[in-house]
Design a protein around this motif. Structure first.
Motif, short mmCIF file in Angstrom:
data_model
loop_
_atom_site.label_atom_id
_atom_site.label_comp_id
_atom_site.label_asym_id
_atom_site.label_seq_id
_atom_site.Cartn_x
_atom_site.Cartn_y
_atom_site.Cartn_z
N ILE A 1 -95.55 101.47 9.46
CA ILE A 1 -94.67 100.27 8.83
C ILE A 1 -95.54 99.08 9.33
N GLY A 2 -95.68 98.01 8.44
CA GLY A 2 -95.87 96.71 8.77
C GLY A 2 -94.71 95.67 8.57
N PHE A 3 -94.44 95.01 9.94
CA PHE A 3 -93.13 94.18 9.50
C PHE A 3 -93.74 92.66 9.84
N VAL A 4 -93.08 91.97 8.98
CA VAL A 4 -93.20 90.55 9.04
C VAL A 4 -91.80 89.80 9.28
N PRO A 5 -91.40 89.52 10.39
CA PRO A 5 -90.03 89.01 10.74
C PRO A 5 -89.81 87.47 10.21
N GLU A 6 -88.56 87.02 10.01
CA GLU A 6 -88.36 85.62 9.32
C GLU A 6 -88.52 84.81 10.52
N ARG A 7 -88.44 84.93 11.78
CA ARG A 7 -88.49 84.08 12.88
C ARG A 7 -89.72 83.35 12.88
N ALA B 1 -101.31 90.18 10.85
CA ALA B 1 -100.73 90.92 12.00
C ALA B 1 -100.06 92.34 11.59
N ALA B 2 -99.24 91.97 10.59
CA ALA B 2 -98.29 93.27 10.11
C ALA B 2 -99.33 94.41 9.42
N LEU B 3 -100.14 93.59 8.57
CA LEU B 3 -100.99 94.87 7.69
C LEU B 3 -102.48 95.15 8.34
N VAL B 4 -102.65 94.81 9.71
CA VAL B 4 -103.79 94.79 10.25
C VAL B 4 -104.17 96.44 10.41
N HIS B 5 -103.33 97.15 10.45
CA HIS B 5 -103.51 98.60 10.58
C HIS B 5 -103.41 99.52 9.31
N ASP B 6 -103.20 98.64 8.10
CA ASP B 6 -103.19 99.12 6.70
C ASP B 6 -101.90 100.16 6.43
N PRO B 7 -100.96 99.80 6.58
CA PRO B 7 -99.58 100.42 6.69
C PRO B 7 -99.22 100.95 5.25
N PRO B 8 -98.86 102.13 5.16
CA PRO B 8 -98.39 102.39 3.64
C PRO B 8 -97.14 101.65 3.47
N VAL B 9 -96.31 101.11 4.35
CA VAL B 9 -94.93 100.39 4.05
C VAL B 9 -94.96 98.88 4.84
#
Lengths: 241, 303, 294
Positions: free
Chosen positions: B76-82, B143-151
């Motif tokens: 999972i790559g997660f981009v928070p709102e804060r 930072a959220a997609l650096v590991h190439d996540p499927p989600v």
């Protein structure tokens, strides 16, 4: 991985104005020792003064104050500001985060307290550096124990700094000095016992060093386990919550 | 290919129910999560990303519950709102730190790749503390997609971005979706969701109000007439003819535009051509007038 | 939103209107800040947790007076825990706790949440704001520095059979009670607000205030027993000792085991130190709020 955690923690802790204030607190201990020397007091009384300065000010005020601020900031301010999400959204076991944060905080607290205590002790009483070494050594133990407790506290309550200060003043300051039975749970008394053990005589403590070390170990490990337990279950809400 | 599955999920804080008995599945493609402020969008996203424990029900990533399973963050790559980030780090170090925490074999290269994807190479050497809002948003995405996540889960990703950056980010998300990734983003700006998503989830007051293609959703709203605008060679004659149709509830001719309202979307599309033929009018254009996401959204929110 | 089929637009009059009546002006604004500051000082209108420290210390501060009165009434004149002279020194440990917890409540969040511009868009100056906060905290502190002594005074009078005669005996203590109580309140409030105004978060402000008093009293206590020159310096490191020395200078009556009793310095020096402390605190406040870009 651990290196990265250490780097982020260290820079987060050192980047602040408050660290400078903590350095000043340490400088103050050395300053008091220096003034005492300048006042040209008789050497015979230096031992008593040094013990009071390092025991009451060093172990009694400097160590808990520095530890409460650094210890609650290491994880607590990341939680409060929300930057913790960039550590938690990674496939990292939570105990690694706690251990990395704890060891960095311990290191920072140790530098901020053990160095001023050592220097102040030598300045105040150059004739017996052993006392300074004993107090500095015991401050390293106290730094770890306090930091672990305050780090766990920062994961239990969002008002950890206030609660921690109240604990330092009320429990360590008043209760443990009035009620002898509570001393076994006083980090300051643990540290004094360690100082006595390291120095072998000049320092007098209420607890036996063995008891103190075992209690310090139990408290440190217990607090660290609590911190891991809490971090594994920490919930992140949105901005408004 | 990964899916997020919510099964009868509720989440309450004390007496306040933030998410109420929600079930859905999110699969590959872009899904927009839509709802008014305070509807529970962020709570839902945090539940999916494993930062909140459901009070009831289960949230899973494929087979793994998201709560208390840090290993899911590998997928999972997660981009928070804060907005808060480690402001003392440079953009490059921030993304590289994420890569290292993911134990990527070549963290520095992965970080460079992610930074290039969000078009932030020029600013990567500066401390994030000095970034503008839009740049922060993009470094968070990197930072959220650096590991190439499927989600990829993004909470209000377009906040603070200028139109050009917005376009760039939309294209990036489209490309990633085209590779078979599951992308879920929240927004309260309808136009963004309309342009980007294949699917929407609409939450209102903690409940899932609708899900699916929003045009389909519109068609399901049978308790409200659908409007069409019609252009033809003789609007007046066609309007007269259409009024006789049983499914047409009203016809309006104003400023040269013929608007037809009907309770049955399908019936009108079938009956309009014969009606035009009967009236001897040639039909130039038939267009659904309120099939925008906005009309769907306001309908669902007001219901 | 296009849900309504009615295409004509209407704005409904739901009763909003501007206020055109008389305004309270600067004095009203200052009064309001003092009032809200007093409420904040005692945690009124806040959760139960924020009332623990202010009310707890207020009760503890009055406890010796209560016990003294109770014993006096029940047993006769047996127990004199504290006199008018040493009462405030005796309960001195409560002051740092009270001001460390409450002073930040008054000023820190106004800066942290950036609401100062809302204050300064009213007809008050920055100095008005600071003075109002100072007044509020000082008035609040009177609950610790004055109320217990008034209780003690009242108790001593009412416990006598000849009340009128007792008033005559005790009235002489009144100037010292009032003056000393007010001095303690103003000085402690000034120190605590000055430090709090520099902090970015309430917790750090509380830590800094507590640290000042803690370090001061600990170092002062160490020096007190280290021979003459050290003992002479000792009181000046502890604000509470400075206040006690000033009290002795103004109203007389030495306090056993306080640093002032060990030190051998002219009493007016304590008065000078008090004025220096006040001046420094007010200077910090003035510079901080004047220089603040809201």
């Amino acid at each position: 991985m651990t290196v990265t955690l250490i780097e982020i923690t260290l820079r987060g802790l050192l980047n602040r104005r408050r660290t400078l204030l903590l350095v000043l607190l340490g400088v103050l201990v050395v300053l008091v020792a220096g003034l005492y020397r300048l006042a040209d007091q008789p050497q015979a009384e230096a031992a008593g003064f040094t013990g009071a300065l390092l025991g009451n000010f060093g172990l009694g005020v400097l160590v808990p104050l520095v530890a409460v601020i650094v210890g609650t900031a290491a994880l607590g301010s990341e939680l409060e500001e929300g930057t913790i999400v960039y550590l938690l959204a990674r496939p990292v076991p939570r105990w690694r985060i706690v251990l990395a944060k704890l060891s960095v905080s311990w290191l920072v607290v140790t530098v901020l307290v053990a160095v001023p205590i050592l220097v102040a002790g030598i300045v105040a009483h150059p004739g017996d550096p052993g006392v300074a070494l004993a107090y500095a050594g015991s401050s390293v133990v106290a730094a770890l124990e306090y930091t672990a407790v305050f780090m766990a506290l920062s994961l239990v309550t969002s008002r950890a700094l206030i609660v921690g200060l109240a604990y330092v003043v009320i429990w360590e300051g008043v209760v443990a000095s009035l009620f002898a039975g509570t001393r076994i749970f006083s980090i300051r008394q643990h540290a004094l016992a360690v100082a006595e053990w390291l120095d072998g005589g000049a320092v007098t403590a209420e607890l036996a060093p063995g008891v103190a070390l075992v209690m310090a170990g139990i408290v440190t490990v217990g607090a660290t386990l609590l911190a891991v337990h809490r971090l594994e279950r920490v919930e992140l809400r949105g901005e408004t919550a | 290919m990964s899916r997020i599955l919510l099964d009868r999920v509720s989440r309450w804080y004390g007496n306040v129910v933030a998410v109420n008995d929600v079930s859905f599945e999110v699969g590959p493609g872009i899904t927009g999560l839509l709802g008014p402020n305070g509807a529970g969008k962020t709570t839902l996203l945090h539940l999916m990303a494993g930062f909140l424990v459901p009070s009831a029900g289960t949230v899973r990533l494929d087979e793994t519950p998201t709560w208390r399973h840090p290993e899911i963050y590998g997928r999972i790559g997660f981009v928070p709102e804060r907005e808060a980030v480690h402001g003392f780090l440079t953009g490059r170090r921030f993304v590289a730190a994420a890569a290292r925490l993911h134990r990527l074999p070549d963290a520095a290269a992965a970080a460079e790749r992610a930074i290039a994807m969000v078009d932030l190479r020029d600013a990567a050497g500066r401390a994030i503390g000095g970034y503008s809002k839009g740049m922060r948003q993009r470094i968070k995405v990197a930072a959220a997609l650096v590991h190439d996540p499927p989600v990829l889960i993004l909470d209000e990703p377009f906040n603070g971005m200028d139109p050009r950056q917005r376009l760039h980010m939309m294209n990036l998300l489209r490309r990633m979706a085209a590779d078979g990734r599951t992308i879920l983003f929240s927004s309260h700006i309808l136009e963004e969701v309309e342009r980007l998503s294949d699917r929407v989830l609409v939450v209102v007051a903690g409940r899932l109000a609708a899900s699916g293609d929003f045009r389909r959703i519109r068609r399901l709203m049978t308790d409200r007439p659908h409007s069409f605008t019609v252009r033809s060679s003789d609007d007046r004659a066609l309007g007269r003819e259409l009024l006789a149709e049983p499914d047409v509830s009203s016809v309006e001719l104003r400023d040269g535009v013929l608007t037809v309202r009907t309770g049955d979307y399908g019936a009108l599309t079938r009956s309009i051509a014969p009606a035009a033929q009967r009236a001897g009018v040639s039909l130039l254009e038939l267009r659904p007038a309120d099939e925008s996401l906005e009309s769907v959204f306001s309908y669902l929110v007001r219901r | 939103m296009g849900a309504s089929p009615d295409l004509t637009g209407t704005i409904y009059d739901i009763g909003y209107q501007g206020y055109t009546g008389p305004r309270l002006g600067r004095r009203g604004a200052i009064g309001a800040i003092v009032g809200s500051g007093l409420r904040a000082t005692f945690g009124l209108g806040r959760s139960g947790r924020s009332k623990v420290i202010p009310w707890g210390t207020v009760v503890l501060a009055a406890l010796p007076a209560g016990v003294a009165i109770g014993v006096r009434v029940l047993v006769g004149d047996l127990l004199e825990l504290y006199s008018y002279d040493n009462y405030l020194w005796g309960i001195g440990a409560l002051f740092p706790i009270f001001v460390a917890a409450q002073a930040p409540e008054l000023v820190v969040n106004d800066v942290r949440h950036r609401v100062l511009p809302l204050y300064f868009s009213r007809p008050i100056s920055r100095i008005d704001y600071v003075v109002a906060k100072l007044v509020a905290l000082s008035l609040g502190l009177l609950a610790l520095t004055l109320v217990p002594l008034l209780l003690l005074w009242l108790g001593r009078i009412l416990a006598e059979d000849d009340v009128v005669g007792a008033i005559g005996d005790e009235i002489g203590a009144m100037p010292a009670i009032l003056g000393n109580g007010a001095m303690h309140a103003v000085v402690l409030a000034s120190i605590a607000l000055a430090i709090s105004s520099l902090a970015g978060r309430r917790a750090y402000a509380a830590g800094a205030v507590l640290a000042l008093f803690l370090v001061g009293s600990v170092v002062s206590g160490i020096l007190q027993v280290q021979g003459e020159s050290m003992a002479n310096a000792a009181p000046f490191l502890n604000p509470l000792a400075v206040l006690d020395g000033t009290r002795e200078w103004l109203f007389g009556g030495s306090v056993a085991d306080a640093p002032t009793s060990v030190a051998d310095v002219p009493l007016p020096l304590y008065g000078v130190a008090t004025i220096v402390i006040l001046g420094l605190s007010w200077a910090v406040l003035a510079v901080r709020y004047r220089g603040m870009t809201t």
